[in-house]
Write a protein that holds these residues in place. Structure first.
Motif, short mmCIF file in Angstrom:
data_model
loop_
_atom_site.label_atom_id
_atom_site.label_comp_id
_atom_site.label_asym_id
_atom_site.label_seq_id
_atom_site.Cartn_x
_atom_site.Cartn_y
_atom_site.Cartn_z
N HIS A 27 -3.55 -5.14 7.16
CA HIS A 27 -2.72 -4.65 6.67
C HIS A 27 -2.67 -3.44 6.01
O HIS A 27 -2.10 -2.01 6.69
N HIS A 51 -2.20 1.03 7.49
CA HIS A 51 -2.03 2.23 6.44
C HIS A 51 -2.75 3.55 7.05
O HIS A 51 -2.61 4.26 7.00
N SER A 62 -0.58 2.30 -2.38
CA SER A 62 0.75 1.38 -1.75
C SER A 62 1.19 0.44 -2.77
O SER A 62 1.29 0.76 -4.45
N GLY A 63 2.20 -0.48 -3.05
CA GLY A 63 3.13 -1.02 -3.67
C GLY A 63 1.67 -2.19 -4.05
O GLY A 63 1.99 -2.45 -5.57
N GLY A 64 0.52 -3.03 -3.50
CA GLY A 64 -0.49 -3.95 -4.17
C GLY A 64 -1.78 -2.89 -3.67
O GLY A 64 -2.62 -3.78 -4.69
N GLY A 67 2.22 2.02 -6.03
CA GLY A 67 3.21 1.97 -6.44
C GLY A 67 4.04 1.06 -6.86
O GLY A 67 5.22 1.06 -7.24
N PHE A 123 5.53 2.92 -10.13
CA PHE A 123 6.08 3.17 -10.45
C PHE A 123 7.79 2.81 -10.42
O PHE A 123 8.49 2.84 -10.55
N ASP A 124 6.86 1.35 -9.61
CA ASP A 124 8.38 0.54 -9.45
C ASP A 124 8.77 -0.10 -10.21
O ASP A 124 9.89 -0.55 -11.40
N GLY A 130 10.47 2.65 -7.15
CA GLY A 130 9.39 4.33 -6.41
C GLY A 130 10.03 5.94 -5.95
O GLY A 130 10.25 6.42 -7.00
N PRO A 131 11.15 5.77 -4.62
CA PRO A 131 11.44 6.56 -4.80
C PRO A 131 12.66 7.25 -5.52
O PRO A 131 12.88 8.69 -5.49
N GLY A 169 2.51 3.36 0.71
CA GLY A 169 4.05 3.87 0.26
C GLY A 169 4.08 5.01 -0.20
O GLY A 169 5.14 5.51 -0.26
N VAL A 170 3.08 5.22 -1.53
CA VAL A 170 3.26 6.24 -2.34
C VAL A 170 2.60 7.41 -1.34
O VAL A 170 3.12 8.37 -2.48
N ALA A 187 4.36 8.99 0.76
CA ALA A 187 5.66 9.37 0.78
C ALA A 187 6.09 10.37 -0.23
O ALA A 187 6.83 10.84 0.24
N ASN A 188 5.28 10.10 -1.36
CA ASN A 188 5.94 11.23 -2.53
C ASN A 188 5.24 12.93 -2.07
O ASN A 188 4.31 12.89 -2.23
N THR A 246 5.29 3.97 4.64
CA THR A 246 5.72 2.30 3.65
C THR A 246 5.21 1.45 5.23
O THR A 246 5.77 1.61 6.48
N ASP A 247 5.55 0.52 5.00
CA ASP A 247 5.54 -0.75 5.62
C ASP A 247 5.84 -0.22 7.53
O ASP A 247 6.92 -0.27 7.13
#
Ligand code: KG4
Ligand code: ZN
Length: 337
Positions: free
Chosen positions: A111, A115, A136-138, A163, A166-167, A180-181, A268-269, A271-272, A299-300
């Motif tokens: 994965h 990315h 990313s989130g992980g 991420g 952020f969450d 996050g967003p 994902g991050v 995209a910030n 993001t995914d």
């Protein structure tokens, strides 16, 4: 070679068809955000079941959108890890089975390699070697990339991923999952420097990250200063500025350490908008270049898996008939192309 890509590692079903000569032919995405929102985070079993419902219909859609049939597919790539085991198994089982039925090769894709290579779906593409910031989130990782599958891990988060921070901070601010967003949108309305949070681990040498303390700093600011909308926006701003600053300091350090001046930012991050603007400015100042995927491929998504899988399939790196997934899978274990 035309490759069907399947991404089901977490809470997004992503399908795409990538052609090594013509580029991306179609992509389709189904986000499970609404399904998990009530729980404040991803519920693994619900995620798996929803991937079961969505994967085949999305594959049909991606084929139809590209005016193709199954007979036009030359290979199948599915995310084999890291991620949620049940969710991974759905995509891997479907992908491996379709490839068997269609009599074409299959490959399990990492994965984070997906990315990392996602900027190569864009017109402006990085040349090797480069530094990749994966956020990313992980995962939060700085990687020296000498070629596909040639990865040297320079640093990573010792606790929360960017991420994830952020969450979690978004949750403290009363924002719905995935925060996050939403936190980023809130920060846009915040006043800079009313609150100033630490830039963790920047006072010591090294390229590791730690973001869990920022969440605590935000929690304390929220508890002390009330919860009116402007204060919340100011706290969101302070949090985002601290994360962005920290990431930029470490990127510059990695570039200096390796003597490279090309930076890829993905996950994902990436995209910030604030992070992208600040990185753009930083890299411009140092006469370097920064590359990222278009926002929807930060993001995914299935496109990055189809692309990464296509590179491996062209090099004849194929999976055997066993359905194999790896919930934990260090990027550095990948084989060079
Ligand atoms: O790469 P991704 O889609 O999934 C993983 O592989 O983890 O990353 C998702 C993460 C989430 O934590 C989400 O809140 C964060 O990326 N994210 C953002 C933004 N868009 C997504 N964080 C900050 N600002 C954004 N605009
Ligand atoms: Zn991801």
């Amino acid at each position: 070679m035309r490759v069907l890509g399947i991404e089901t590692s977490c809470d997004e079903t992503g399908i795409a068809i990538y052609d090594t000569e013509q580029g991306l032919l179609s992509h389709a995405l189904y986000s499970q955000v609404k399904l998990h929102a009530d729980y404040g985070g991803v519920v693994p079993e619900l995620a798996s079941r929803d991937h079961v419902r969505k994967t085949l219909p999305l594959i049909r859609k991606a084929l139809a959108d590209a005016n193709l049939t199954a007979a036009d597919i030359d290979g199948v790539a599915y995310t084999a890890g890291p991620g949620l085991i049940g969710a991974l198994l759905v995509g891997a089982t479907i992908g491996r089975s379709l490839a068997f039925g269609w009599n074409v090769p299959a490959v399990g894709v990492h994965h984070m390699e997906g990315h990392l290579l996602a900027p190569m779906l864009e017109e402006k593409q990085p040349e090797f070697p480069f530094i990749a910031l994966l956020v990313s989130g992980g995962h939060t990782q700085l990687v020296q990339v000498d070629g596909i599958g040639e990865y040297i891990l320079l640093g990573e988060s010792v606790d929360d991923a960017a991420g994830e921070a952020f969450d979690k901070t978004a949750k403290l601010l009363g924002l719905d999952y995935p925060g996050g967003p939403r936190l980023a949108a809130m920060a846009d309305k915040g006043v800079a420097d009313r609150f100033v949070f630490p830039r963790p681990m920047t006072d010591k040498p090294g390229l590791n990250f730690s973001f869990s303390g920022l969440k605590t700093a935000a929690a304390q600011a929220i508890a002390k200063n009330g919860k009116d909308a402007q204060t919340q926006a100011d706290i969101a701003r302070a949090f985002q500025d601290a994360v962005v600053d920290t990431l930029i300091i470490k990127c510059q350090r990695a570039l200096k350490q390796t003597g490279l001046n090309r930076l890829v930012v993905a996950g994902g991050v990436s995209a910030n908008v604030r992070l992208r603007a600040m990185l753009e400015e930083t890299m411009h100042k140092r006469g370097g270049e920064v590359f990222y995927p278009r926002s929807e491929f930060c993001t995914d998504n299935g496109a990055m898996i189809a692309f990464a899988g296509a590179q491996r399939l062209v090099a004849q790196q194929t999976a055997d008939l066993e359905v194999k997934v790896r919930p934990r899978w260090p990027l550095t274990e990948l084989a060079p192309l």
